[in-house]
Write a protein that holds these residues in place. Structure first.
Motif, PDB file in Angstrom:
ATOM      1  N   ARG A 174     -15.749  11.163  -0.510  1.00  0.00           N
ATOM      2  CA  ARG A 174     -15.589   9.728  -0.245  1.00  0.00           C
ATOM      3  C   ARG A 174     -15.704   8.931  -1.553  1.00  0.00           C
ATOM      4  NH1 ARG A 174     -13.874   5.874   3.296  1.00  0.00           N
ATOM      5  NH2 ARG A 174     -15.060   3.971   3.034  1.00  0.00           N
ATOM      6  N   GLU A 175     -16.656   9.314  -2.377  1.00  0.00           N
ATOM      7  CA  GLU A 175     -16.873   8.645  -3.669  1.00  0.00           C
ATOM      8  C   GLU A 175     -15.796   9.103  -4.645  1.00  0.00           C
ATOM      9  OE1 GLU A 175     -18.851   5.835  -5.744  1.00  0.00           O
ATOM     10  OE2 GLU A 175     -19.464   6.493  -3.752  1.00  0.00           O
ATOM     11  N   LEU A 176     -15.106   8.146  -5.246  1.00  0.00           N
ATOM     12  CA  LEU A 176     -14.036   8.463  -6.183  1.00  0.00           C
ATOM     13  C   LEU A 176     -14.536   8.387  -7.611  1.00  0.00           C
ATOM     14  CD1 LEU A 176     -11.219   6.312  -4.519  1.00  0.00           C
ATOM     15  CD2 LEU A 176     -11.588   8.781  -4.270  1.00  0.00           C
ATOM     16  N   GLY A 177     -13.997   9.238  -8.459  1.00  0.00           N
ATOM     17  CA  GLY A 177     -14.322   9.200  -9.881  1.00  0.00           C
ATOM     18  C   GLY A 177     -13.394   8.222 -10.586  1.00  0.00           C
ATOM     19  N   ALA A 178     -13.351   8.300 -11.900  1.00  0.00           N
ATOM     20  CA  ALA A 178     -12.484   7.423 -12.693  1.00  0.00           C
ATOM     21  C   ALA A 178     -11.035   7.886 -12.599  1.00  0.00           C
ATOM     22  CB  ALA A 178     -12.936   7.427 -14.150  1.00  0.00           C
ATOM     23  N   SER A 179     -10.139   6.932 -12.428  1.00  0.00           N
ATOM     24  CA  SER A 179      -8.710   7.271 -12.387  1.00  0.00           C
ATOM     25  C   SER A 179      -8.171   7.302 -13.818  1.00  0.00           C
ATOM     26  CB  SER A 179      -7.947   6.254 -11.542  1.00  0.00           C
ATOM     27  OG  SER A 179      -8.023   4.980 -12.136  1.00  0.00           O
ATOM     28  N   LYS A 180      -7.014   7.945 -13.972  1.00  0.00           N
ATOM     29  CA  LYS A 180      -6.332   8.021 -15.272  1.00  0.00           C
ATOM     30  C   LYS A 180      -4.892   7.579 -15.065  1.00  0.00           C
ATOM     31  CE  LYS A 180      -9.069  12.089 -16.410  1.00  0.00           C
ATOM     32  NZ  LYS A 180      -9.229  12.812 -15.162  1.00  0.00           N
ATOM     33  N   MET A 181      -4.734   6.320 -14.695  1.00  0.00           N
ATOM     34  CA  MET A 181      -3.401   5.810 -14.395  1.00  0.00           C
ATOM     35  C   MET A 181      -2.568   5.641 -15.655  1.00  0.00           C
ATOM     36  SD  MET A 181      -3.703   3.168 -11.311  1.00  0.00           S
ATOM     37  CE  MET A 181      -4.712   3.524  -9.883  1.00  0.00           C
ATOM     38  N   TYR A 212       0.864  -1.182   0.000  1.00  0.00           N
ATOM     39  CA  TYR A 212       0.000   0.000   0.000  1.00  0.00           C
ATOM     40  C   TYR A 212       0.896   1.225   0.000  1.00  0.00           C
ATOM     41  CZ  TYR A 212      -3.986  -2.926   1.159  1.00  0.00           C
ATOM     42  OH  TYR A 212      -4.980  -3.870   1.125  1.00  0.00           O
ATOM     43  N   SER A 213       0.509   2.232  -0.772  1.00  0.00           N
ATOM     44  CA  SER A 213       1.288   3.465  -0.814  1.00  0.00           C
ATOM     45  C   SER A 213       0.368   4.668  -0.919  1.00  0.00           C
ATOM     46  CB  SER A 213       2.255   3.432  -2.010  1.00  0.00           C
ATOM     47  OG  SER A 213       1.539   3.292  -3.223  1.00  0.00           O
ATOM     48  N   LEU A 214       0.905   5.811  -0.534  1.00  0.00           N
ATOM     49  CA  LEU A 214       0.170   7.064  -0.653  1.00  0.00           C
ATOM     50  C   LEU A 214       0.100   7.453  -2.131  1.00  0.00           C
ATOM     51  CD1 LEU A 214       1.936   8.978   2.248  1.00  0.00           C
ATOM     52  CD2 LEU A 214      -0.429   8.166   2.255  1.00  0.00           C
ATOM     53  N   PRO A 215      -1.020   8.000  -2.573  1.00  0.00           N
ATOM     54  CA  PRO A 215      -1.092   8.494  -3.946  1.00  0.00           C
ATOM     55  C   PRO A 215      -0.060   9.606  -4.139  1.00  0.00           C
ATOM     56  CG  PRO A 215      -3.279   8.423  -2.946  1.00  0.00           C
ATOM     57  CD  PRO A 215      -2.276   8.176  -1.858  1.00  0.00           C
ATOM     58  N   GLY A 216       0.573   9.610  -5.284  1.00  0.00           N
ATOM     59  CA  GLY A 216       1.545  10.661  -5.553  1.00  0.00           C
ATOM     60  C   GLY A 216       2.509  10.263  -6.641  1.00  0.00           C
ATOM     61  N   THR A 255      -6.322   8.234  -8.299  1.00  0.00           N
ATOM     62  CA  THR A 255      -7.454   7.747  -7.500  1.00  0.00           C
ATOM     63  C   THR A 255      -8.818   8.189  -8.019  1.00  0.00           C
ATOM     64  OG1 THR A 255      -7.553   9.639  -5.991  1.00  0.00           O
ATOM     65  CG2 THR A 255      -6.005   7.848  -5.421  1.00  0.00           C
ATOM     66  N   GLY A 256      -8.851   9.189  -8.880  1.00  0.00           N
ATOM     67  CA  GLY A 256     -10.130   9.752  -9.300  1.00  0.00           C
ATOM     68  C   GLY A 256     -10.729  10.657  -8.234  1.00  0.00           C
ATOM     69  N   ALA A 257      -9.898  11.085  -7.265  1.00  0.00           N
ATOM     70  CA  ALA A 257     -10.370  11.960  -6.176  1.00  0.00           C
ATOM     71  C   ALA A 257     -10.992  13.233  -6.737  1.00  0.00           C
ATOM     72  CB  ALA A 257      -9.227  12.305  -5.233  1.00  0.00           C
ATOM     73  N   GLN A 258     -12.079  13.647  -6.091  1.00  0.00           N
ATOM     74  CA  GLN A 258     -12.799  14.839  -6.514  1.00  0.00           C
ATOM     75  C   GLN A 258     -12.955  15.798  -5.336  1.00  0.00           C
ATOM     76  OE1 GLN A 258     -16.290  13.763  -9.117  1.00  0.00           O
ATOM     77  NE2 GLN A 258     -15.702  11.715  -8.418  1.00  0.00           N
ATOM     78  N   ASN A 259     -13.070  17.081  -5.663  1.00  0.00           N
ATOM     79  CA  ASN A 259     -13.282  18.121  -4.659  1.00  0.00           C
ATOM     80  C   ASN A 259     -12.139  18.143  -3.630  1.00  0.00           C
ATOM     81  OD1 ASN A 259     -14.637  20.277  -3.513  1.00  0.00           O
ATOM     82  ND2 ASN A 259     -15.987  18.982  -2.278  1.00  0.00           N
ATOM     83  N   ILE A 260     -10.904  18.218  -4.114  1.00  0.00           N
ATOM     84  CA  ILE A 260      -9.715  18.233  -3.255  1.00  0.00           C
ATOM     85  C   ILE A 260      -9.635  19.599  -2.583  1.00  0.00           C
ATOM     86  CG2 ILE A 260      -7.204  17.993  -3.188  1.00  0.00           C
ATOM     87  CD1 ILE A 260      -7.527  16.399  -5.905  1.00  0.00           C
ATOM     88  N   LYS A 261      -9.617  19.605  -1.246  1.00  0.00           N
ATOM     89  CA  LYS A 261      -9.597  20.875  -0.510  1.00  0.00           C
ATOM     90  C   LYS A 261      -8.887  20.706   0.834  1.00  0.00           C
ATOM     91  CE  LYS A 261     -14.147  19.889   1.297  1.00  0.00           C
ATOM     92  NZ  LYS A 261     -15.558  19.944   1.080  1.00  0.00           N
ATOM     93  N   GLY A 286      -0.942  -3.564 -11.565  1.00  0.00           N
ATOM     94  CA  GLY A 286      -2.098  -3.906 -10.739  1.00  0.00           C
ATOM     95  C   GLY A 286      -2.375  -2.884  -9.658  1.00  0.00           C
ATOM     96  N   MET A 287      -2.170  -1.611  -9.964  1.00  0.00           N
ATOM     97  CA  MET A 287      -2.374  -0.547  -8.984  1.00  0.00           C
ATOM     98  C   MET A 287      -3.845  -0.126  -8.970  1.00  0.00           C
ATOM     99  SD  MET A 287      -0.464   3.163  -8.835  1.00  0.00           S
ATOM    100  CE  MET A 287       1.129   2.572  -8.296  1.00  0.00           C
ATOM    101  N   LYS A 288      -4.412  -0.022  -7.767  1.00  0.00           N
ATOM    102  CA  LYS A 288      -5.792   0.457  -7.656  1.00  0.00           C
ATOM    103  C   LYS A 288      -5.975   1.237  -6.361  1.00  0.00           C
ATOM    104  CE  LYS A 288      -7.427  -3.821  -5.674  1.00  0.00           C
ATOM    105  NZ  LYS A 288      -7.300  -5.195  -5.961  1.00  0.00           N
ATOM    106  N   ALA A 289      -6.843   2.240  -6.426  1.00  0.00           N
ATOM    107  CA  ALA A 289      -7.132   3.080  -5.258  1.00  0.00           C
ATOM    108  C   ALA A 289      -8.107   2.355  -4.344  1.00  0.00           C
ATOM    109  CB  ALA A 289      -7.729   4.405  -5.714  1.00  0.00           C
TER     110      ALA A 289
END
Length: 172
Positions: free
Chosen positions: A113-120, A47-51, A72-78, A128-131
């Motif tokens: 909490r809900e993630l969108g589509a990632s663009k890996m 497991y790793s931090l996104p970045g 991760t497809g993270a949305q509304n980053i604040k 095999g990386m997944k959020a």
């Protein structure tokens, strides 16, 4: 930003007379309750931090937001706040340089909490990386086991496990 740790890979015995390539990167720390948003990579069983790496002249916070969203497809980053920097020296197995110095700038932030589509990137998908939202203590336990029992572990697992333990410590 506060330096959290400087780590030397076991293969880097000295920096004397070595050519050093510096890479700047960001890492995102996103927590909801006892769960943290991480990337699980099947190839390395960790497991790793996104970045990831910053583009040339890219602003650190913009780069952190870009990487977090892509992976991760993270949305509304604040609510982005500096957490600290992790510096590491690793062997560089390409021509021109002997050692890679990587500085990871870590930031805490909130996302939906809900993630969108990632663009890996292709290699991330191939590895095999997944959020995933996971209990931070489960992720630490898993990485610790991988560090002691797996021959698949990558070079970043020590950084990631150190950071996860530090984050968990500050959460309590």
């Amino acid at each position: 930003m506060q330096n959290l740790k400087t780590h030397y890979h076991p293969e880097v015995n000295t920096l004397e007379n070595k050519s050093i390539f510096t890479r700047l990167a960001t890492r995102s720390i996103t927590i909801q309750g006892h769960n943290i948003l991480l990337l699980y990579t099947e190839r390395y069983e960790d497991y790793s931090l996104p970045g990831g790496g910053l583009d040339l002249d890219e602003d650190k916070i913009e780069g952190m937001m870009r990487e977090l969203s892509e992976e991760t497809g993270a949305q509304n980053i604040k609510n982005i706040k500096p957490f600290g920097a992790y510096e590491e020296y690793r062997p560089w197995h390409k021509p021109d340089y002997d050692v890679q110095r990587m500085i990871s700038y870590c930031y805490t932030c909130d996302v939906n909490r809900e993630l969108g589509a990632s663009k890996m990137e292709h290699y991330e998908t191939k590895n095999g990386m997944k959020a995933i939202w996971i209990n931070i203590h489960e992720a630490i336990k898993h990485n610790t086991k991988t560090m002691t029992t797996s021959d698949k572990k990558g070079m970043s697992i020590e950084r990631e496990t150190f950071l996860l333990k530090l984050i968990a410590e500050r959460m309590s």
